[in-house]
Design a protein around this motif. Sequence first.
Motif, PDB file in Angstrom:
ATOM      1  N   LYS A  36      65.199  66.337  27.302  1.00 16.37           N
ATOM      2  CA  LYS A  36      66.013  67.159  28.214  1.00 16.37           C
ATOM      3  C   LYS A  36      65.459  68.573  28.333  1.00 16.37           C
ATOM      4  N   ARG A  37      64.958  69.086  27.201  1.00 15.19           N
ATOM      5  CA  ARG A  37      64.507  70.478  27.229  1.00 15.19           C
ATOM      6  C   ARG A  37      63.136  70.614  27.886  1.00 15.19           C
ATOM      7  N   ASP A  38      62.554  69.461  28.260  1.00 17.69           N
ATOM      8  CA  ASP A  38      61.233  69.492  28.876  1.00 17.69           C
ATOM      9  C   ASP A  38      61.381  69.935  30.333  1.00 17.69           C
ATOM     10  N   ASP A  39      61.719  71.223  30.488  1.00 14.48           N
ATOM     11  CA  ASP A  39      62.048  71.733  31.816  1.00 14.48           C
ATOM     12  C   ASP A  39      60.897  71.597  32.816  1.00 14.48           C
ATOM     13  N   ALA A  40      59.670  71.553  32.295  1.00 19.46           N
ATOM     14  CA  ALA A  40      58.516  71.456  33.194  1.00 19.46           C
ATOM     15  C   ALA A  40      58.580  70.185  34.031  1.00 19.46           C
ATOM     16  N   ARG A  41      59.266  69.150  33.514  1.00 21.68           N
ATOM     17  CA  ARG A  41      59.359  67.878  34.246  1.00 21.68           C
ATOM     18  C   ARG A  41      60.694  67.735  34.966  1.00 21.68           C
ATOM     19  N   ALA A  42      61.460  68.809  35.015  1.00 23.24           N
ATOM     20  CA  ALA A  42      62.772  68.722  35.665  1.00 23.24           C
ATOM     21  C   ALA A  42      62.592  68.408  37.150  1.00 23.24           C
ATOM     22  N   ILE A  43      63.449  67.556  37.672  1.00 15.26           N
ATOM     23  CA  ILE A  43      63.393  67.208  39.096  1.00 15.26           C
ATOM     24  C   ILE A  43      63.500  68.485  39.925  1.00 15.26           C
ATOM     25  N   SER A  44      64.396  69.395  39.482  1.00 19.21           N
ATOM     26  CA  SER A  44      64.616  70.628  40.242  1.00 19.21           C
ATOM     27  C   SER A  44      63.348  71.481  40.312  1.00 19.21           C
ATOM     28  N   LYS A  45      62.522  71.393  39.274  1.00 21.18           N
ATOM     29  CA  LYS A  45      61.282  72.179  39.253  1.00 21.18           C
ATOM     30  C   LYS A  45      60.290  71.601  40.281  1.00 21.18           C
ATOM     31  N   TYR A  46      60.159  70.275  40.281  1.00 26.35           N
ATOM     32  CA  TYR A  46      59.279  69.645  41.281  1.00 26.35           C
ATOM     33  C   TYR A  46      59.757  69.983  42.685  1.00 26.35           C
ATOM     34  N   ARG A  47      61.082  69.953  42.824  1.00 24.86           N
ATOM     35  CA  ARG A  47      61.701  70.243  44.114  1.00 24.86           C
ATOM     36  C   ARG A  47      61.354  71.643  44.572  1.00 24.86           C
ATOM     37  N   SER A  48      61.524  72.623  43.679  1.00 20.85           N
ATOM     38  CA  SER A  48      61.259  74.005  44.101  1.00 20.85           C
ATOM     39  C   SER A  48      59.767  74.238  44.283  1.00 20.85           C
ATOM     40  N   ASP A  49      58.940  73.375  43.682  1.00 22.21           N
ATOM     41  CA  ASP A  49      57.493  73.484  43.908  1.00 22.21           C
ATOM     42  C   ASP A  49      57.057  72.771  45.195  1.00 22.21           C
ATOM     43  N   GLY A  50      58.028  72.205  45.923  1.00 24.58           N
ATOM     44  CA  GLY A  50      57.711  71.632  47.234  1.00 24.58           C
ATOM     45  C   GLY A  50      57.520  70.122  47.268  1.00 24.58           C
ATOM     46  N   ALA A  51      57.792  69.415  46.139  1.00 26.82           N
ATOM     47  CA  ALA A  51      57.640  67.943  46.143  1.00 26.82           C
ATOM     48  C   ALA A  51      58.730  67.321  47.011  1.00 26.82           C
ATOM     49  N   SER A  52      58.456  66.124  47.551  1.00 24.65           N
ATOM     50  CA  SER A  52      59.453  65.397  48.335  1.00 24.65           C
ATOM     51  C   SER A  52      60.010  64.262  47.459  1.00 24.65           C
ATOM     52  N   PRO A  53      61.149  63.683  47.859  1.00 27.85           N
ATOM     53  CA  PRO A  53      61.667  62.529  47.104  1.00 27.85           C
ATOM     54  C   PRO A  53      60.629  61.405  47.024  1.00 27.85           C
ATOM     55  N   GLU A  54      59.826  61.241  48.066  1.00 23.03           N
ATOM     56  CA  GLU A  54      58.790  60.195  48.042  1.00 23.03           C
ATOM     57  C   GLU A  54      57.741  60.514  46.976  1.00 23.03           C
ATOM     58  N   ASP A  55      57.430  61.812  46.829  1.00 24.06           N
ATOM     59  CA  ASP A  55      56.468  62.196  45.775  1.00 24.06           C
ATOM     60  C   ASP A  55      57.009  61.798  44.403  1.00 24.06           C
ATOM     61  N   ILE A  56      58.322  62.029  44.191  1.00 21.50           N
ATOM     62  CA  ILE A  56      58.922  61.689  42.887  1.00 21.50           C
ATOM     63  C   ILE A  56      58.832  60.168  42.674  1.00 21.50           C
ATOM     64  N   ARG A  57      59.172  59.418  43.707  1.00 23.81           N
ATOM     65  CA  ARG A  57      59.066  57.947  43.594  1.00 23.81           C
ATOM     66  C   ARG A  57      57.646  57.541  43.208  1.00 23.81           C
ATOM     67  N   ALA A  58      56.664  58.164  43.861  1.00 27.16           N
ATOM     68  CA  ALA A  58      55.271  57.820  43.575  1.00 27.16           C
ATOM     69  C   ALA A  58      54.915  58.194  42.120  1.00 27.16           C
ATOM     70  N   MET A  59      55.421  59.351  41.678  1.00 24.62           N
ATOM     71  CA  MET A  59      55.093  59.802  40.320  1.00 24.62           C
ATOM     72  C   MET A  59      55.615  58.844  39.260  1.00 24.62           C
ATOM     73  N   VAL A  60      56.765  58.196  39.511  1.00 28.03           N
ATOM     74  CA  VAL A  60      57.316  57.284  38.514  1.00 28.03           C
ATOM     75  C   VAL A  60      56.940  55.831  38.790  1.00 28.03           C
ATOM     76  N   GLY A  61      56.099  55.648  39.816  1.00 30.00           N
ATOM     77  CA  GLY A  61      55.563  54.312  40.080  1.00 30.00           C
ATOM     78  C   GLY A  61      56.501  53.395  40.847  1.00 30.00           C
ATOM     79  N   LEU A  62      57.361  53.989  41.694  1.00 28.35           N
ATOM     80  CA  LEU A  62      58.278  53.150  42.483  1.00 28.35           C
ATOM     81  C   LEU A  62      57.952  53.253  43.978  1.00 28.35           C
TER      82      LEU A  62
END
Length: 293
Positions: A267-293
């Motif tokens: 939980k404390r691994d804030d670097a991998r927080a969804i909100s962090k990816y979001r504010s860095d400009g990632a899209s929901p599709e990017d998140i899906r790709a990152m987790v292999g879905l």
Amino acid sequence: MTFTTRFAPSPTGPLHLGHAYSALLAHDMAASEGGEFLLRIEDIDQSRSRPHWEEQIYNDLSWLGLRWPKPVMRQSERQVIYDAALDKLWQRGFLFPCSCNRKDIAAAVSAPQEGAPLLGPDGVIYPGTCRHRAPGSEDIPRPRAEALRLDMTKAARHIFDRNALVGQFVEHGTGPDGETGTVKFTPEELITTIGDVALARRGMGTSYHLSVVLDDAAQGITRVVRGQDLFDATRIHVLLQALLDLPVPEYFHHDLIRDQNGKRLAKRDDARAISKYRSDGASPEDIRAMVGL
Ligand code: GLU
């Protein structure tokens, strides 16, 4: 029965990639079966749960494209249900009060004659120090301020004596050692590798194990989708379902998302927080790709 999955996060920190994977899997599985995906907020630990983390869970999941029926089940509103189950187990003599803290347990298991302490799903296996405090009569009221532990020997023997087939569940994913299909376990295994787990923790009035089985049943969950780190706890849950006459769902334990060093995300691994990816400009599709879905 409607095919129903759930995602059950605790609002104690930001959701990270591992949570996204779990939630998306549960959601997609329900969608492909024409079923329902439910959300449950696991906030029994009020000392660590925070409203702003709960808000962020809703934000992150909506942003990922997930939808769920409202109102959402919140564990902090279900203490009466947990109390009723604890009363039932107490009256039947399956619980004993326990005043041991972590230090007491560590000291008991490190006594010279004990050998290396055995680890179970909740850490060091309870050495049985307070087991003699089991109430001799059902008229004794259940203590509210202390922890309550399940007398595993008594509970496992009682359940398996009535129905030997109780020691199994259906696994659609895999356990940490590749377990899949019908997973079986014996009462001896419960006694030696799990032991007297806490069903009510001091100051909490319940525990993860008790709440999760009562809530999965109340929400009509037919397929529990969650990480492999909880695979070993499933035997506890199946036993509790038998003790409390609850249906046994099927399970899908998924592999864990790890960082580049192979360590599981915390939980404390804030670097991998969804909100962090979001504010860095990632899209929901990017998140899906990152987790292999
Ligand atoms: N609340 C647990 C967690 O956040 C998940 C419980 C479960 O899926 O059974 O790890």
